[in-house]
Design a protein around this motif. Structure first.
Motif, PDB file in Angstrom:
ATOM      1  N   GLU A  37      -1.954  37.032  36.232  1.00  0.00           N
ATOM      2  CA  GLU A  37      -3.206  37.170  35.496  1.00  0.00           C
ATOM      3  C   GLU A  37      -4.412  36.790  36.350  1.00  0.00           C
ATOM      4  O   GLU A  37      -5.437  37.476  36.342  1.00  0.00           O
ATOM      5  CB  GLU A  37      -3.168  36.307  34.236  1.00  0.00           C
ATOM      6  N   LEU A  40      -5.077  39.556  38.791  1.00  0.00           N
ATOM      7  CA  LEU A  40      -5.759  40.676  38.135  1.00  0.00           C
ATOM      8  C   LEU A  40      -7.225  40.366  37.865  1.00  0.00           C
ATOM      9  O   LEU A  40      -8.087  41.242  38.021  1.00  0.00           O
ATOM     10  CB  LEU A  40      -5.057  41.019  36.824  1.00  0.00           C
ATOM     11  N   ASN A  41      -7.530  39.143  37.463  1.00  0.00           N
ATOM     12  CA  ASN A  41      -8.923  38.770  37.214  1.00  0.00           C
ATOM     13  C   ASN A  41      -9.757  38.857  38.486  1.00  0.00           C
ATOM     14  O   ASN A  41     -10.900  39.315  38.455  1.00  0.00           O
ATOM     15  CB  ASN A  41      -8.994  37.367  36.626  1.00  0.00           C
ATOM     16  N   HIS A  43      -9.128  40.776  41.066  1.00  0.00           N
ATOM     17  CA  HIS A  43      -9.249  42.201  41.389  1.00  0.00           C
ATOM     18  C   HIS A  43     -10.302  42.863  40.494  1.00  0.00           C
ATOM     19  O   HIS A  43     -11.112  43.670  40.976  1.00  0.00           O
ATOM     20  CB  HIS A  43      -7.889  42.883  41.224  1.00  0.00           C
ATOM     21  N   CYS A  44     -10.315  42.522  39.201  1.00  0.00           N
ATOM     22  CA  CYS A  44     -11.307  43.085  38.278  1.00  0.00           C
ATOM     23  C   CYS A  44     -12.721  42.652  38.662  1.00  0.00           C
ATOM     24  O   CYS A  44     -13.659  43.452  38.578  1.00  0.00           O
ATOM     25  CB  CYS A  44     -11.004  42.667  36.850  1.00  0.00           C
ATOM     26  N   ALA A  45     -12.874  41.412  39.076  1.00  0.00           N
ATOM     27  CA  ALA A  45     -14.198  40.924  39.483  1.00  0.00           C
ATOM     28  C   ALA A  45     -14.702  41.697  40.702  1.00  0.00           C
ATOM     29  O   ALA A  45     -15.883  42.066  40.770  1.00  0.00           O
ATOM     30  CB  ALA A  45     -14.143  39.438  39.782  1.00  0.00           C
ATOM     31  N   LYS A  46     -13.810  41.952  41.662  1.00  0.00           N
ATOM     32  CA  LYS A  46     -14.209  42.730  42.838  1.00  0.00           C
ATOM     33  C   LYS A  46     -14.624  44.143  42.446  1.00  0.00           C
ATOM     34  O   LYS A  46     -15.621  44.676  42.953  1.00  0.00           O
ATOM     35  CB  LYS A  46     -13.058  42.789  43.846  1.00  0.00           C
ATOM     36  N   LEU A  47     -13.853  44.765  41.548  1.00  0.00           N
ATOM     37  CA  LEU A  47     -14.193  46.119  41.107  1.00  0.00           C
ATOM     38  C   LEU A  47     -15.512  46.150  40.353  1.00  0.00           C
ATOM     39  O   LEU A  47     -16.309  47.079  40.520  1.00  0.00           O
ATOM     40  CB  LEU A  47     -13.070  46.682  40.223  1.00  0.00           C
ATOM     41  N   GLU A  48     -15.774  45.135  39.535  1.00  0.00           N
ATOM     42  CA  GLU A  48     -17.044  45.078  38.815  1.00  0.00           C
ATOM     43  C   GLU A  48     -18.218  44.939  39.770  1.00  0.00           C
ATOM     44  O   GLU A  48     -19.278  45.534  39.557  1.00  0.00           O
ATOM     45  CB  GLU A  48     -17.032  43.932  37.808  1.00  0.00           C
TER      46      GLU A  48
END
Length: 100
Positions: A37, A40-41, A43-48
């Motif tokens: 988790e 994933l968080n 990775h999501c922060a980088k994508l945002e």
């Protein structure tokens, strides 16, 4: 004094081992899922951040497009090429007067 040790049955030994194994799998599963988790968080922060950067680039390009497509810019480029812009005569519409 001697204590009477009751011999454990096979079922009790099996149950105890199964409980310890289940507990170990549960703890390892919780740790693995928390780690996954957090990965994933991140990775999501980088994508945002990438999405925000791309959106700001798009906004900048839209502003540049509007600046380049403005009437005054087009008129100045046309004058550099030798064209002249003449405003047409004013037209008026009369509303509410019947035609004869």
């Amino acid at each position: 004094m001697k204590k009477n040790k009751k011999k454990e049955t096979r079922f009790v030994r099996f149950s105890r081992r199964l409980f310890m194994f289940s507990f170990a799998v549960f703890v390892l599963g919780i740790v693995a899922l928390n780690s996954y988790e957090s990965t994933l968080n991140i990775h999501c922060a980088k994508l945002e951040k990438q999405i925000a950067s791309i959106e700001s680039d798009i906004d900048g390009l839209d502003m540049k497009k509007l600046e380049l497509a403005s009437f005054s810019r087009i008129e100045s480029i046309a004058e550099e090429k030798g064209y002249k812009y003449k405003q047409s005569t004013a037209t008026a519409a009369v509303v509410g007067v019947p035609r004869e």
